[in-house]
Design an enzyme around this catalytic site. Structure first.
Site, mmCIF file in Angstrom:
data_model
loop_
_atom_site.group_PDB
_atom_site.id
_atom_site.type_symbol
_atom_site.label_atom_id
_atom_site.label_comp_id
_atom_site.label_asym_id
_atom_site.label_seq_id
_atom_site.Cartn_x
_atom_site.Cartn_y
_atom_site.Cartn_z
ATOM 1 N N VAL A 11 -8.129 1.506 3.485
ATOM 2 C CA VAL A 11 -8.005 3.057 3.652
ATOM 3 C C VAL A 11 -6.865 3.568 3.505
ATOM 4 O O VAL A 11 -6.973 4.774 2.631
ATOM 5 C CB VAL A 11 -8.537 3.220 5.170
ATOM 6 C CG1 VAL A 11 -8.633 4.738 5.624
ATOM 7 C CG2 VAL A 11 -9.935 2.454 5.497
ATOM 8 N N THR A 85 -7.717 -1.554 13.050
ATOM 9 C CA THR A 85 -8.102 -1.896 14.543
ATOM 10 C C THR A 85 -9.208 -2.911 14.553
ATOM 11 O O THR A 85 -10.330 -2.751 14.568
ATOM 12 C CB THR A 85 -8.560 -0.296 14.787
ATOM 13 O OG1 THR A 85 -9.742 0.028 13.788
ATOM 14 C CG2 THR A 85 -7.728 0.562 14.758
ATOM 15 N N GLU A 151 -12.510 8.364 8.021
ATOM 16 C CA GLU A 151 -13.314 8.298 6.718
ATOM 17 C C GLU A 151 -14.616 7.724 6.671
ATOM 18 O O GLU A 151 -15.013 6.924 7.508
ATOM 19 C CB GLU A 151 -12.194 7.408 6.078
ATOM 20 C CG GLU A 151 -11.832 6.089 6.808
ATOM 21 C CD GLU A 151 -12.802 4.866 6.375
ATOM 22 O OE1 GLU A 151 -13.490 5.268 5.449
ATOM 23 O OE2 GLU A 151 -12.879 4.061 7.164
ATOM 24 N N PHE A 152 -15.188 7.937 5.633
ATOM 25 C CA PHE A 152 -16.544 7.377 5.223
ATOM 26 C C PHE A 152 -16.589 6.753 3.755
ATOM 27 O O PHE A 152 -17.791 6.884 3.324
ATOM 28 C CB PHE A 152 -17.483 8.772 5.316
ATOM 29 C CG PHE A 152 -17.606 9.393 6.828
ATOM 30 C CD1 PHE A 152 -18.208 8.563 7.804
ATOM 31 C CD2 PHE A 152 -17.040 10.431 6.986
ATOM 32 C CE1 PHE A 152 -18.098 9.256 9.184
ATOM 33 C CE2 PHE A 152 -16.943 11.325 8.177
ATOM 34 C CZ PHE A 152 -17.390 10.471 9.186
ATOM 35 N N GLU A 155 -16.193 0.668 0.419
ATOM 36 C CA GLU A 155 -15.481 -0.243 -0.422
ATOM 37 C C GLU A 155 -16.382 -0.532 -1.573
ATOM 38 O O GLU A 155 -17.473 -0.653 -1.578
ATOM 39 C CB GLU A 155 -15.063 -1.722 0.162
ATOM 40 C CG GLU A 155 -14.154 -1.549 1.368
ATOM 41 C CD GLU A 155 -13.607 -2.981 1.776
ATOM 42 O OE1 GLU A 155 -13.992 -3.898 1.232
ATOM 43 O OE2 GLU A 155 -13.221 -2.702 3.302
ATOM 44 N N HIS A 269 -32.280 -2.208 2.743
ATOM 45 C CA HIS A 269 -32.307 -3.280 1.813
ATOM 46 C C HIS A 269 -32.027 -4.612 2.660
ATOM 47 O O HIS A 269 -31.175 -4.752 3.256
ATOM 48 C CB HIS A 269 -31.526 -3.436 0.643
ATOM 49 C CG HIS A 269 -31.496 -2.304 -0.130
ATOM 50 N ND1 HIS A 269 -32.840 -2.096 -1.176
ATOM 51 C CD2 HIS A 269 -30.851 -0.921 -0.342
ATOM 52 C CE1 HIS A 269 -32.687 -0.959 -1.732
ATOM 53 N NE2 HIS A 269 -31.581 -0.317 -1.414
ATOM 54 N N GLY A 271 -31.793 -8.481 3.456
ATOM 55 C CA GLY A 271 -30.825 -9.824 2.801
ATOM 56 C C GLY A 271 -30.203 -10.545 3.976
ATOM 57 O O GLY A 271 -30.665 -11.028 4.943
ATOM 58 N N CYS A 278 -16.018 -3.169 8.504
ATOM 59 C CA CYS A 278 -16.442 -2.084 9.194
ATOM 60 C C CYS A 278 -17.619 -2.107 10.130
ATOM 61 O O CYS A 278 -17.408 -2.070 11.635
ATOM 62 C CB CYS A 278 -16.633 -1.070 8.257
ATOM 63 S SG CYS A 278 -15.056 -0.773 7.160
ATOM 64 N N ARG A 345 -13.957 -10.246 4.312
ATOM 65 C CA ARG A 345 -13.603 -10.329 5.993
ATOM 66 C C ARG A 345 -15.017 -10.362 6.532
ATOM 67 O O ARG A 345 -16.022 -9.202 6.009
ATOM 68 C CB ARG A 345 -12.828 -9.117 6.299
ATOM 69 C CG ARG A 345 -11.324 -9.455 5.879
ATOM 70 C CD ARG A 345 -10.520 -8.073 6.309
ATOM 71 N NE ARG A 345 -10.914 -7.020 5.395
ATOM 72 C CZ ARG A 345 -10.230 -5.967 5.567
ATOM 73 N NH1 ARG A 345 -9.496 -5.664 6.592
ATOM 74 N NH2 ARG A 345 -10.781 -4.792 4.905
HETATM 75 C C1 UGA Z 1 -19.074 0.967 5.761
HETATM 76 C C2 UGA Z 1 -19.647 2.482 5.728
HETATM 77 O O1 UGA Z 1 -20.878 2.425 4.664
HETATM 78 C C3 UGA Z 1 -18.882 3.588 5.381
HETATM 79 O O2 UGA Z 1 -19.475 4.782 5.350
HETATM 80 C C4 UGA Z 1 -17.542 3.482 6.142
HETATM 81 O O3 UGA Z 1 -16.571 4.538 5.914
HETATM 82 C C5 UGA Z 1 -16.891 2.229 6.095
HETATM 83 O O4 UGA Z 1 -17.763 1.118 6.525
HETATM 84 C C6 UGA Z 1 -15.861 2.256 7.020
HETATM 85 O O5 UGA Z 1 -15.722 2.099 8.250
HETATM 86 O O6 UGA Z 1 -14.704 2.078 6.742
HETATM 87 P P1 UGA Z 1 -18.425 -0.475 3.695
HETATM 88 O O7 UGA Z 1 -18.002 -1.609 4.930
HETATM 89 O O8 UGA Z 1 -17.694 -0.539 2.715
HETATM 90 O O9 UGA Z 1 -18.693 0.753 4.338
HETATM 91 O O10 UGA Z 1 -19.950 -1.132 3.272
HETATM 92 P P2 UGA Z 1 -21.453 -0.704 3.290
HETATM 93 O O11 UGA Z 1 -21.611 -0.458 1.974
HETATM 94 O O12 UGA Z 1 -21.546 0.099 4.662
HETATM 95 O O13 UGA Z 1 -22.041 -2.412 3.520
HETATM 96 C C7 UGA Z 1 -21.901 -3.107 4.416
HETATM 97 C C8 UGA Z 1 -22.729 -4.306 4.637
HETATM 98 O O14 UGA Z 1 -24.044 -4.096 4.870
HETATM 99 C C9 UGA Z 1 -22.538 -5.127 3.373
HETATM 100 O O15 UGA Z 1 -22.405 -6.475 3.827
HETATM 101 C C10 UGA Z 1 -23.820 -5.025 2.555
HETATM 102 O O16 UGA Z 1 -24.141 -5.821 1.846
HETATM 103 C C11 UGA Z 1 -24.744 -4.701 3.687
HETATM 104 N N1 UGA Z 1 -26.124 -4.011 3.511
HETATM 105 C C12 UGA Z 1 -25.845 -2.635 3.264
HETATM 106 C C13 UGA Z 1 -27.405 -4.452 3.375
HETATM 107 O O17 UGA Z 1 -27.524 -5.661 3.910
HETATM 108 N N2 UGA Z 1 -28.489 -3.322 3.199
HETATM 109 C C14 UGA Z 1 -28.368 -2.409 2.907
HETATM 110 O O18 UGA Z 1 -29.295 -1.613 2.839
HETATM 111 C C15 UGA Z 1 -26.882 -2.008 2.921
#
Ligand code: UGA
Length: 460
Positions: A11, A85, A151-152, A155, A269, A271, A278, A345
């Site tokens: 971040v 955190t 933040e939103f 990664e 999705h 899986g 996060c 992680r």
């Molecule tokens: C997530 C949030 O999407 C962000 O908006 C937020 O800012 C961030 O955490 C944070 O708090 O810093 P991120 O952890 O980068 O972002 O990843 P995501 O795209 O949210 O994916 C999280 C997990 O869910 C991954 O393991 C992904 O493979 C899984 N996932 C995601 C699924 O299994 N199915 C889906 O449909 C989408």
């Protein structure tokens, strides 16, 4: 504006680099001296598409600098706290880094400061932060303003998310603070900057919503958003379990469900479940926050339970085809918790490796970016040079991360390299029809094995 970013993790680095990109003067600090030394010598310690180019450009222009002396950061007027955190064993967020930074700012500050929390924190942390700053302040003439600016960023697409956000949330106590934050974000709010990702052709999008709330609400928005995303994923995974039993295709089902604009197509999705630093920890921290305040967030505890079951179910799927796992040679494609990152992680792959090794499986793994981090976790991990080497003589090949490049592999070559052409796809990355046509025994998630005509087939 002169801005300091405290904490040079995912971040902090993205925030610092993007603030420099839109015209601010940024100092990025971290108490990990080796990380700062790497950054100063031009090495970006994480893989995030586009980040190294932006950092390099800003370093050369002198708009972004790094220091391991966190106290130096306090010279700026605006300080963004981006420290980690992590979860405590109880599930609560560990706020000790925030506390440490607060005490340091309070004791080092010689003039008024705006302290902005960007780290994900439970509601009411801002109040504690303000209290700590006031308590430890050395001078009665120094005043602190506190704001929350969650933040939103995702990664893998963090730069795009930062520069083209759908909303910018600021939790503030006064209008002066709001105006200063508005000034900082002005180029993004007006989408007036030269975009380092898209050049002159940014895809058309609505300008971001500027949402001003109380600090407590801003903090809550962040936890409530991540927890809702986790909920959606667990819901999709449950529908997927049912689809498998009923002979339906979960991709078709969730596509149909997501066409309703009240639901939307994203995060449906199924899986191997949600991983990363996060969603899993924020969900836990949110449940704990609710619990401590007398609210039983059972629906979220259930989402977590569903998520935890995913690896076990996947292993049963593998056992269902291989029968005995002991001494079987298995290839694994993907280690990162999702595509386009090197972050492992809380990645599903880590637990999967652990459990398959306990079963006596001989694993050979490949990931385009996360090998080094995985090796640091499992020193004796058998790492392949590429996907083809991971498949060599394997009796099964597992797809664990949805890297686009896995789709583009020469699957005929993989077929002839394997000792049994069996692919178990934990991300529904490939098309069942195409894999069967190539002669593979192919299993995926929530797509009945009998079905060869999936949406993916139709699209490809
Ligand atoms: C997530 C949030 O999407 C962000 O908006 C937020 O800012 C961030 O955490 C944070 O708090 O810093 P991120 O952890 O980068 O972002 O990843 P995501 O795209 O949210 O994916 C999280 C997990 O869910 C991954 O393991 C992904 O493979 C899984 N996932 C995601 C699924 O299994 N199915 C889906 O449909 C989408």
């Amino acid at each position: 504006m002169r801005i300091s970013v405290i904490g040079a993790g995912y971040v902090g680095l993205v925030t610092g680099a993007c603030f420099a990109e839109i015209g601010h003067q940024v100092l990025c600090t971290d108490n990990d001296a080796s990380k700062i030394a790497a950054l100063e010598s031009g090495t970006v310690p994480i893989y995030e598409p586009g980040l190294d180019g932006i950092i390099e450009k800003a370093r050369r222009a002198g708009s972004l600098s790094f220091s391991a002396d966190v106290a130096r950061a306090v010279a700026s007027d605006v300080l963004f706290i981006c420290v980690g955190t992590p979860p405590l064993p109880s599930g609560d967020a560990d706020l000790s880094s925030i506390d440490r930074v607060a005490r340091l700012i309070a004791t080092e500050a010689k003039s008024d400061k705006l302290v902005v929390e960007k780290s994900t924190v439970p509601a009411q942390t801002g109040q504690q932060l303000k209290r700590a700053l006031d308590t430890y302040a050395r001078s009665a003439n120094v005043h602190f303003h506190v704001a929350s600016n969650p933040e939103f960023l995702r990664e893998g697409t963090a730069i795009i998310d930062f520069l083209h956000p759908d909303r910018i949330v600021v939790g503030v106590e006064d209008s002066v603070t709001e105006r200063r934050l508005h000034e900082i974000y002005k180029p993004i709010l007006g989408q007036k900057f030269s975009c380092p990702v898209h050049g002159a052709s940014c895809p058309p999008a609505r300008p971001p919503e500027w949402l001003v709330t109380t600090i407590n609400s801003a903090e809550l928005i962040k936890h409530a958003s991540n927890s809702f995303l986790a909920l959606k994923i667990s819901y999709a995974n449950m529908v997927s379990d049912l689809a498998e039993k009923l002979g339906a295709n979960v991709e078709e089902v969730m596509h149909g469900v997501g066409l309703d604009p009240r639901i939307g197509p994203h995060f449906l999705h199924p899986g191997l479940g949600f991983g990363g630093f996060c969603l899993p920890k924020d969900l836990q921290a949110f449940v704990r926050l609710a619990e401590k305040n007398g609210v039983d967030f059972a629906i979220l505890r259930e989402a977590e339970r569903v998520n935890q079951e995913r690896i076990g179910r996947f292993i049963e799927k593998i056992r269902g085809t291989l029968w005995v796992l002991k001494e079987k040679q298995i290839g694994m494609l993907g280690l990162a918790f999702k595509a386009n990152t090197d972050d492992i992680r809380f990645a599903p792959s880590m637990e999967l490796i652990q459990r398959l090794r306990e079963e006596g499986v001989r694993l050979r793994v490949f990931d385009p970016q996360a090998m080094e981090k995985a090796r640091a976790r499992f020193a004796d991990l058998d790492c392949a040079a590429d996907a083809y080497a991971a498949a060599e003589d394997a009796e099964a090949l597992l797809i664990v991360t949805e890297w686009e490049q896995f789709k583009q592999l020469d699957w005929k070559r993989i077929h002839s390299a394997m000792s049994r052409p069996l692919v178990i796809d934990g991300r529904n990355l490939l098309s069942p029809g195409a894999m069967k046509a190539l002669g593979f025994e192919y299993h995926s998630i929530g797509r009945s094995d009998a079905q060869s005509q999936s949406l993916a087939d139709t699209a490809s």
